[in-house]
Design an enzyme around this catalytic site. Structure first.
Site, PDB file in Angstrom:
ATOM      1  N   ALA A  53       0.803  -1.225   0.000  1.00 43.88           N
ATOM      2  CA  ALA A  53       0.000   0.000   0.000  1.00 43.88           C
ATOM      3  C   ALA A  53       0.833   1.272   0.000  1.00 43.88           C
ATOM      4  O   ALA A  53       0.287   2.362   0.000  1.00 43.88           O
ATOM      5  CB  ALA A  53      -0.921  -0.004   1.218  1.00 43.88           C
ATOM      6  N   HIS A  72      -0.931   6.880   4.410  1.00 43.71           N
ATOM      7  CA  HIS A  72       0.374   6.385   4.872  1.00 43.71           C
ATOM      8  C   HIS A  72       1.387   7.477   4.601  1.00 43.71           C
ATOM      9  O   HIS A  72       1.491   7.959   3.462  1.00 43.71           O
ATOM     10  CB  HIS A  72       0.781   5.120   4.119  1.00 43.71           C
ATOM     11  CG  HIS A  72      -0.227   4.018   4.259  1.00 43.71           C
ATOM     12  ND1 HIS A  72      -0.475   3.381   5.452  1.00 43.71           N
ATOM     13  CD2 HIS A  72      -1.061   3.444   3.370  1.00 43.71           C
ATOM     14  CE1 HIS A  72      -1.414   2.481   5.285  1.00 43.71           C
ATOM     15  NE2 HIS A  72      -1.800   2.494   4.029  1.00 43.71           N
TER      16      HIS A  72
END
Ligand SMILES: NC(=O)C1=CN([C@@H]2O[C@H](COP(=O)(O)OP(=O)(O)OC[C@H]3O[C@@H](n4cnc5c(N)ncnc54)[C@H](O)[C@@H]3O)[C@@H](O)[C@H]2O)C=CC1
Ligand SMILES: O=C([O-])CC(=O)C(=O)O
Length: 269
Positions: free
Chosen positions: A126, A222
């Site tokens: 990811a 993130h």
């Protein structure tokens, strides 16, 4: 190409949907025994490959000599199946990369890869920027700090439920502050990115991690900062959550797709 996939959840099915535009020759899928019949009847399979085999036995799957095995079933499945695939000499993409926080398992996987000749492939998943982080960490010590932010619902069923009242959060809250090893171990379905950064950079014990529940978050953010003698950089991605599993970002699915192309294409990036 003969592709083998362990697990038949959100990532596996999304990858098969993508494969329909450019099917593989052979596809093997390893499911739990109770799911095997249902999966066999799924039309996604015949669209993704010319020949399909569904099994609940790793030995049966490996007997077909796949070119690449992709694990996308969770940390327990890594323990059960990954060493076998590597010992059989097959390249393995490990999506549940946080399992590597267990030193004994990590060592067993490396030994299996050496013994069998299969490569253990750790995908970006990811997150991005792994190429630069891995390169800079060859130049000397790197300092890495990561922050993972998800909506409260993505932290249900995790230790975050003990740290805060997820249903009544009015503002963002840090639900974990510690090392990548602790994060990957305590949040096996939510902190694989922390493990990826640790493996590419400063290691599991030196990589600092904050996990955050944010009621205003629309997807999974993130972000990380890297500092070392060779340079500094920051990465931030606002990932869309997968429709079938809000914990898993859509980018993870295409990171797996990229690894499949890296195996079958003559030119890779
Ligand atoms: N590297 C990264 O950046 C990321 C890694 N992940 C990892 O990928 C895993 C899968 O993600 P999703 O597909 O979204 O989860 P999911 O929960 O939708 O699918 C997992 C599937 O694996 C199956 N499964 C579990 N144990 C099995 C076993 N022993 N044998 C056969 N099947 C088994 C489950 O029944 C389920 O269908 C997560 O658990 C997480 O560890 C997820 C997101 C990002
Ligand atoms: O898909 C994501 O956003 C990342 C994730 O769940 C993980 O790090 O395990």
């Amino acid at each position: 190409m003969h592709l083998a996939i362990i697990g038949y959840g959100n990532i596996a099915q999304s990858v098969l949907r993508w494969l329909a535009a450019r099917p593989v020759d052979q596809l093997s899928v390893l499911t739990r025994p109770a799911a095997r019949k249902r999966v066999q009847q799924d039309k996604l399979l015949s669209a993704a490959a010319h020949h399909v085999f569904v099994t609940d036995s790793m030995d049966e799957m490996l007997a077909g000599h796949p070119d690449l095995v992709v694990e996308c079933a969770g940390h327990q499945a890594v323990i059960e199946y990954a060493p076998k695939a590597l010992k059989a000499g097959v390249d393995l993409v490990l999506v549940s990369i946080g399992a590597m926080a267990d030193e004994r398992l990590s060592q067993a996987l490396k030994e299996a890869a050496i013994a069998g000749g299969g490569k253990l492939i750790l995908p970006a998943g990811a997150i991005g920027g792994i190429d630069l982080l891995a390169a800079l960490s060859l130049a000397g010590e790197v300092a890495v700090k990561y922050r993972g932010t998800k909506p409260p619902a993505a932290w249900r069923g995790t230790p975050a439920e003990r740290a805060t009242d997820l249903d009544n959060l009015s503002d963002m809250q840090v639900i974990f502050d510690g090392t990548a090893r602790q994060a990957a171990t305590e949040y096996p379905r939510n902190a694989n990115v922390a493990a990826t950064l640790a493996l590419a950079g400063a290691g599991f014990d030196a990589t600092r991690v904050e996990l955050i529940a944010d009621p205003a978050a629309r997807g999974n953010r993130h972000a990380y900062d890297v500092a070392c003698a060779a340079g500094r950089f920051t990465v931030q991605i606002d990932n869309a959550a997968s429709p079938e599993n809000a914990r898993t970002s859509v980018a993870t699915i295409y990171s797996v797709a990229r690894e499949i192309n890296r195996k079958r294409d003559p030119v890779i990036i």
